[in-house]
Design a protein around this motif. Structure first.
Motif, mmCIF file in Angstrom:
data_model
loop_
_atom_site.group_PDB
_atom_site.id
_atom_site.type_symbol
_atom_site.label_atom_id
_atom_site.label_comp_id
_atom_site.label_asym_id
_atom_site.label_seq_id
_atom_site.Cartn_x
_atom_site.Cartn_y
_atom_site.Cartn_z
ATOM 1 N N UNK A 278 0.831 -1.189 0.000
ATOM 2 C CA UNK A 278 0.000 0.000 0.000
ATOM 3 C C UNK A 278 0.874 1.250 0.000
ATOM 4 N N UNK A 279 0.706 2.112 -1.023
ATOM 5 C CA UNK A 279 1.459 3.358 -1.164
ATOM 6 C C UNK A 279 0.492 4.539 -1.043
ATOM 7 N N UNK A 280 0.950 5.617 -0.437
ATOM 8 C CA UNK A 280 0.141 6.833 -0.409
ATOM 9 C C UNK A 280 0.969 8.001 -0.924
ATOM 10 N N UNK A 281 0.245 8.978 -1.492
ATOM 11 C CA UNK A 281 0.833 10.258 -1.874
ATOM 12 C C UNK A 281 0.078 11.335 -1.110
ATOM 13 N N UNK A 282 0.796 12.135 -0.357
ATOM 14 C CA UNK A 282 0.166 13.175 0.445
ATOM 15 C C UNK A 282 0.853 14.500 0.159
ATOM 16 N N UNK A 283 0.209 15.568 0.587
ATOM 17 C CA UNK A 283 0.765 16.900 0.410
ATOM 18 C C UNK A 283 -0.330 17.930 0.508
ATOM 19 N N UNK A 284 0.101 19.208 0.515
ATOM 20 C CA UNK A 284 -0.862 20.293 0.623
ATOM 21 C C UNK A 284 -1.808 20.289 -0.587
ATOM 22 N N UNK A 285 -2.995 20.856 -0.399
ATOM 23 C CA UNK A 285 -3.935 21.019 -1.505
ATOM 24 C C UNK A 285 -3.284 21.863 -2.605
ATOM 25 N N UNK A 286 -3.347 21.398 -3.830
ATOM 26 C CA UNK A 286 -2.746 22.121 -4.954
ATOM 27 C C UNK A 286 -1.284 21.823 -5.181
ATOM 28 N N UNK A 287 -0.710 20.932 -4.377
ATOM 29 C CA UNK A 287 0.718 20.634 -4.547
ATOM 30 C C UNK A 287 0.987 19.832 -5.818
ATOM 31 N N UNK A 288 -0.025 19.125 -6.303
ATOM 32 C CA UNK A 288 0.166 18.348 -7.529
ATOM 33 C C UNK A 288 0.133 16.849 -7.305
ATOM 34 N N UNK A 289 -0.547 16.418 -6.216
ATOM 35 C CA UNK A 289 -0.591 14.979 -5.925
ATOM 36 C C UNK A 289 -1.218 14.199 -7.080
ATOM 37 N N UNK A 290 -2.288 14.744 -7.641
ATOM 38 C CA UNK A 290 -3.000 14.017 -8.700
ATOM 39 C C UNK A 290 -2.230 13.967 -10.003
ATOM 40 N N UNK A 291 -1.114 14.734 -10.102
ATOM 41 C CA UNK A 291 -0.320 14.681 -11.338
ATOM 42 C C UNK A 291 0.290 13.299 -11.547
ATOM 43 N N UNK A 292 0.629 12.645 -10.435
ATOM 44 C CA UNK A 292 1.166 11.292 -10.559
ATOM 45 C C UNK A 292 0.100 10.364 -11.129
ATOM 46 N N UNK A 293 -1.138 10.543 -10.647
ATOM 47 C CA UNK A 293 -2.252 9.755 -11.174
ATOM 48 C C UNK A 293 -2.490 10.105 -12.640
ATOM 49 N N UNK A 294 -2.408 11.405 -12.966
ATOM 50 C CA UNK A 294 -2.577 11.829 -14.354
ATOM 51 C C UNK A 294 -1.514 11.203 -15.251
ATOM 52 N N UNK A 295 -0.301 11.099 -14.726
ATOM 53 C CA UNK A 295 0.784 10.492 -15.509
ATOM 54 C C UNK A 295 0.452 9.043 -15.835
ATOM 55 N N UNK A 296 -0.025 8.305 -14.835
ATOM 56 C CA UNK A 296 -0.424 6.912 -15.082
ATOM 57 C C UNK A 296 -1.623 6.860 -16.025
ATOM 58 N N UNK A 297 -2.500 7.854 -15.904
ATOM 59 C CA UNK A 297 -3.650 7.905 -16.806
ATOM 60 C C UNK A 297 -3.236 8.062 -18.258
ATOM 61 N N UNK A 298 -2.150 8.806 -18.502
ATOM 62 C CA UNK A 298 -1.654 8.946 -19.879
ATOM 63 C C UNK A 298 -1.241 7.595 -20.452
ATOM 64 N N UNK A 299 -0.661 6.752 -19.611
ATOM 65 C CA UNK A 299 -0.268 5.420 -20.079
ATOM 66 C C UNK A 299 -1.489 4.564 -20.375
#
Length: 581
Positions: free
Chosen positions: A24-45
């Motif tokens: 189990x992996x988590x990505x955390x950070x402040x709102x707007x930091x860009x956490x979902x960009x990692x998900x977006x990157x996987x979405x491109x694949x």
């Protein structure tokens, strides 16, 4: 599983390389930091739409590369490399193992190992096909085997039906052609044509049209040559002249040649007169003869327009048509055998479809028992989950229980997940009753139940805990962690009670950094600064501070740090109990 991920020049991420483990992996950070960009990157694949806006300002292209190590029967295979690049001009390219591929091929390849679930991606859960697929996975090997058998039978039935349609079309074409050829042969035979007769008909037509004038001229000159008395007919005068000159030639032999010529002329005139007599006798004056010839020529011209110029060409067409007709009469387009085969496949497909439907309904009952418990633990205590089944009548469908039902490659069932969220409200389709956050939790509940049956190695959740907190948030974390025992799980979260249960913790941070020597003029200040998103793996005290920040917003307060350490200790004890269980 996903072993490593490289992201370059994607939005605010300049260059990041992340390494992943099992669990189990988590990505955390402040709102707007860009956490979902990692998900977006996987979405491109996985084939997500690539916009030029994704490319970091000043870069030529954005690049996402994933190294995936497939797991088969517990043994790791060699890494597979998946790459997607997006140019600043909007052009997208894809590669698998350094080989250029289409976007569809990249999507198909990546989806074998990766599944991304987020508030944007959960719309997939609303599709009937996706819901049926989830139910089939839960049904297990027996159901999937029955589905595979049905898919094979359905494909074979569709192929035999296609062949039957072609055979029946050929048969219809053959019969239509035979009717046409038979008509043509009969029409030409009924005309009783003779080769070249049109020329004789045209000559006869001219004689009939001018028969009166022809009779008058022939009669007049027959009289003049032979039969008139006053003046004497030419034949009479030539005969007399020949006799007189022959008599006179006794005294002067030079007259004999002239007498001979007159004798020959008399013979020729006599022959001409005889021919005129025969001609007059042969002239047609029967009533209707002219009309009959005109009708015959009209018939001939009508046949010429259809079959060729002249009676000879028409007769040749008739012979060709006769030969083709004989060949088609001998030809055999046996659709009956295909029809019998289609009926056999229909019966077999119907039997397997019924078996598949019963297995699905059994799986649905079990799923209905398990999902509400998971939803209750995820903050939806009043949720009622049901699986509805529908069939659609179709004359071209499969024969079942006295009816014919429409079928698709996965059987005869239309499956729909029905949910009741609040007490007193009637359950309805997910699209009508569930919010985005609720859909994420429903999907998490399903994935938790389906974990052991799921063949997707890496599951990615984007803020699946949206809208929950407290004990419900902790339950979300426990479900994700439990799911991580069977699969690699990656989750973007804002809850400390979720992050504390992670096996691997990434922190996403947005930084504003100066470019160059920092001596830019005031009007150029904006250009001298760049915003970058950085991703770091947290260990030890850094992780404690991040959990403290998520709890209280201030990672430096002793009470927050102490609370964070307590949560992490509790998480370790929970993991120990979960593993031993």
């Amino acid at each position: 599983m996903l072993r490593a991920l490289e992201i370059r020049d994607l939005a605010l991420i300049e260059a990041e390389e992340l390494e992943f483990d099992r669990g189990f992996h988590v990505l955390t950070g402040e709102t707007g930091a860009g956490k979902s960009m990692v998900v977006d990157a996987l979405g491109l694949l996985l084939g997500a739409r690539a916009s030029p806006d994704l490319v970091r300002r000043g870069a030529e292209r954005a690049r996402v590369a994933a190294w995936i190590r497939p797991q088969q029967a517990g043994e790791a295979e060699e890494d597979r490399l998946l790459v997607r690049e997006v140019s600043a001009g909007g052009r997208s390219t894809a590669r698998v193992d350094d080989r250029p591929v289409t976007l569809a091929t990249l999507r198909e390849t990546a989806s074998r190992w990766l599944a991304v679930h987020g508030q944007r991606e959960t719309s997939d859960l609303l599709s009937a096909a996706r819901q049926r697929e989830l139910l089939d996975r839960f049904g297990g090997p027996a159901l999937l085997e029955a589905r595979d058998r049905f898919r094979d039978l359905a494909a074979r039935l569709q192929e035999v039906r296609r062949q039957l349609g072609e055979a029946e079309s050929l048969e219809r074409d053959r019969l239509t052609r035979m009717d046409l050829l038979r008509f043509q042969v009969q029409e030409i035979e009924a005309a009783h044509l003779e080769p070249g007769e049109e020329k004789e008909l045209e000559r006869r037509l001219e004689r009939l049209r001018h028969a009166g004038r022809l009779h008058e001229a022939a009669e007049r000159w027959l009289q003049a040559l032979r039969e008139q008395e006053e003046p004497p007919a030419a034949l009479t005068q030539l005969g007399a002249a020949s006799r007189d000159l022959s008599e006179a030639a006794r005294w002067d032999p030079e007259l004999q040649p002239v007498a001979s010529l007159l004798d020959e002329a008399a013979a020729l005139v006599g022959d001409a007169a005889t021919r005129l007599r025969h001609y007059l006798e042969g002239l047609e004056f029967e009533p209707g003869a002219l009309e009959a010839v005109e009708e015959r020529l009209l018939l001939l011209h009508q046949l010429e327009r259809k079959y060729g110029h002249g009676s000879s060409a028409i007769l040749e067409h008739a012979e060709r048509a006769r030969q083709e007709l004989e060949k088609l009469e001998r030809a055999s387009f046996d659709a009956e055998q295909l029809r019998r085969r289609a009926e056999e496949l229909e019966q077999e497909a119907a039997r397997v479809a019924l078996q598949l439907s019963r297995l699905r309904q059994e799986a649905a009952r079990r799923l209905e028992e398990r999902v509400p418990d998971e939803l209750a633990a995820l903050g939806m205590p009043y949720a009622r989950f049901q699986v509805a089944f529908r069939r659609r009548a179709d004359p071209a469908g499969l024969p079942l229980e006295g009816e014919r039902w429409a079928f698709h490659r996965d059987g005869i069932d239309e499956v729909e997940f029905v949910l009741g969220v609040n007490p007193g409200e009637k359950p309805g389709p997910l699209a009508d009753v569930a919010s985005g956050g609720e859909l994420s939790r429903i999907l998490l509940a399903l994935e938790t139940v389906l974990a052991e049956a799921d063949d997707c190695e890496t599951l990615v959740f984007d803020e699946v805990d949206a809208g929950v907190g407290g004990e419900a948030g902790r339950a979300v974390g426990e479900r994700l962690a439990r799911l991580g025992r069977h699969r690699q799980v990656i989750c973007v979260t804002h809850l400390a009670t979720v992050a504390m249960l992670a096996d691997v913790h990434f922190h996403v941070e947005k930084r504003i950094e100066a470019q160059g020597d920092g001596a830019a003029a005031p009007e150029e200040a904006d250009e001298a600064l760049r915003t970058r998103t950085r991703v770091r793996r947290l260990e030890g005290e850094e992780r404690v501070r991040e959990i403290a920040r998520m709890l209280a917003g201030d990672p430096s307060r002793p009470t927050s740090l102490e609370h964070a350490r307590t949560l992490l200790e509790q998480a370790e004890r929970w993991k120990g109990r979960a593993v031993s269980a």
